[in-house]
Enzyme design. Structure first.
Site, PDB file in Angstrom:
ATOM      1  N   HIS A  96     -10.162   0.122 -17.239  1.00  0.00           N
ATOM      2  CA  HIS A  96     -11.568   0.563 -17.165  1.00  0.00           C
ATOM      3  C   HIS A  96     -12.324  -0.488 -17.960  1.00  0.00           C
ATOM      4  O   HIS A  96     -12.041  -0.678 -19.158  1.00  0.00           O
ATOM      5  CB  HIS A  96     -11.702   1.961 -17.777  1.00  0.00           C
ATOM      6  N   HIS A  98     -14.109  -2.802 -20.295  1.00  0.00           N
ATOM      7  CA  HIS A  98     -14.543  -2.575 -21.681  1.00  0.00           C
ATOM      8  C   HIS A  98     -14.773  -3.908 -22.360  1.00  0.00           C
ATOM      9  O   HIS A  98     -14.110  -4.907 -22.061  1.00  0.00           O
ATOM     10  CB  HIS A  98     -13.524  -1.747 -22.458  1.00  0.00           C
ATOM     11  N   HIS A 100     -14.829  -5.618 -26.123  1.00  0.00           N
ATOM     12  CA  HIS A 100     -14.494  -5.489 -27.545  1.00  0.00           C
ATOM     13  C   HIS A 100     -15.614  -6.157 -28.345  1.00  0.00           C
ATOM     14  O   HIS A 100     -15.921  -7.336 -28.118  1.00  0.00           O
ATOM     15  CB  HIS A 100     -13.189  -6.232 -27.863  1.00  0.00           C
TER      16      HIS A 100
HETATM   17  P1  5GP Z   1      -7.372  -4.294 -23.703  1.00  0.00           P
HETATM   18  O1  5GP Z   1      -6.001  -4.556 -24.246  1.00  0.00           O
HETATM   19  O2  5GP Z   1      -7.308  -3.593 -22.356  1.00  0.00           O
HETATM   20  O3  5GP Z   1      -8.299  -5.457 -23.717  1.00  0.00           O
HETATM   21  O4  5GP Z   1      -8.043  -3.272 -24.724  1.00  0.00           O
HETATM   22  C1  5GP Z   1      -7.761  -1.909 -24.730  1.00  0.00           C
HETATM   23  C2  5GP Z   1      -8.088  -1.405 -26.102  1.00  0.00           C
HETATM   24  O5  5GP Z   1      -8.167   0.002 -26.045  1.00  0.00           O
HETATM   25  C3  5GP Z   1      -7.031  -1.750 -27.157  1.00  0.00           C
HETATM   26  O6  5GP Z   1      -7.626  -2.518 -28.202  1.00  0.00           O
HETATM   27  C4  5GP Z   1      -6.535  -0.383 -27.626  1.00  0.00           C
HETATM   28  O7  5GP Z   1      -6.282  -0.347 -29.019  1.00  0.00           O
HETATM   29  C5  5GP Z   1      -7.666   0.530 -27.233  1.00  0.00           C
HETATM   30  N1  5GP Z   1      -7.252   1.899 -26.917  1.00  0.00           N
HETATM   31  C6  5GP Z   1      -6.244   2.268 -26.081  1.00  0.00           C
HETATM   32  N2  5GP Z   1      -6.175   3.612 -26.020  1.00  0.00           N
HETATM   33  C7  5GP Z   1      -7.173   4.087 -26.808  1.00  0.00           C
HETATM   34  C8  5GP Z   1      -7.595   5.415 -27.139  1.00  0.00           C
HETATM   35  O8  5GP Z   1      -7.055   6.428 -26.682  1.00  0.00           O
HETATM   36  N3  5GP Z   1      -8.642   5.514 -28.004  1.00  0.00           N
HETATM   37  C9  5GP Z   1      -9.284   4.417 -28.520  1.00  0.00           C
HETATM   38  N4  5GP Z   1     -10.298   4.647 -29.353  1.00  0.00           N
HETATM   39  N5  5GP Z   1      -8.894   3.158 -28.232  1.00  0.00           N
HETATM   40  C10 5GP Z   1      -7.852   2.997 -27.381  1.00  0.00           C
HETATM   41 ZN    ZN Z   2     -12.159   5.039 -16.161  1.00  0.00          ZN
END
Ligand code: 5GP
Ligand code: ZN
Length: 112
Positions: A96, A98, A100
């Site tokens: 989804h 996002h 950072h």
């Molecule tokens: P990606 O790795 O997809 O760029 O970032 C996903 C982010 O979502 C990670 O930094 C991870 O720590 C965060 N994340 C995953 N599951 C959850 C959750 O249930 N709650 C929150 N607050 N962050 C989450």
């Molecule tokens: Zn979603």
């Protein structure tokens, strides 16, 4: 749809929210990698940055407005990074879109 961030939007999974309006949600990352680590997401489910198009892109500029506002609120406006990982090769673990918002420490470049 089985999407963690949609569940956070729907309050089916708790989160520490820092910003919310009709189209955008901001909340603290559960595993922060910086003193400030906020995730900014569109409430509309978009899989990744690869699926941004002329029909759904207005929320993206809004997310960046919110990011600038939050950088001031969290006192990191003098040095922060906004990152979106897109696809498995880039380490996208939640499908989804996002962004950072990272701040409160030094960052190196290029990113690994
Ligand atoms: P990606 O790795 O997809 O760029 O970032 C996903 C982010 O979502 C990670 O930094 C991870 O720590 C965060 N994340 C995953 N599951 C959850 C959750 O249930 N709650 C929150 N607050 N962050 C989450
Ligand atoms: Zn979603």
């Amino acid at each position: 749809m089985d999407c963690i961030f949609c569940k956070i939007i729907n309050n089916e999974i708790p989160s520490k929210k820092v910003y919310e309006d009709d189209t955008v949600l901001g909340f603290h990352d559960i595993e922060p990698t910086a003193p400030v680590h906020i995730l900014l997401i569109p409430k509309e489910h978009i899989n990744s940055a690869a699926e941004i198009n002329e029909d759904n892109s207005s929320v993206i500029s809004h997310i960046f407005e919110v990011a600038a506002k939050l950088s001031k609120e969290f006192s990191v406006s003098d040095g922060f990074r906004i990152v979106t990982n897109c696809g498995d090769k880039a380490g996208q673990s939640v499908k989804h879109l996002h962004f950072h918002l990272l701040g409160g420490r030094e960052f190196t470049w290029p990113a690994g």
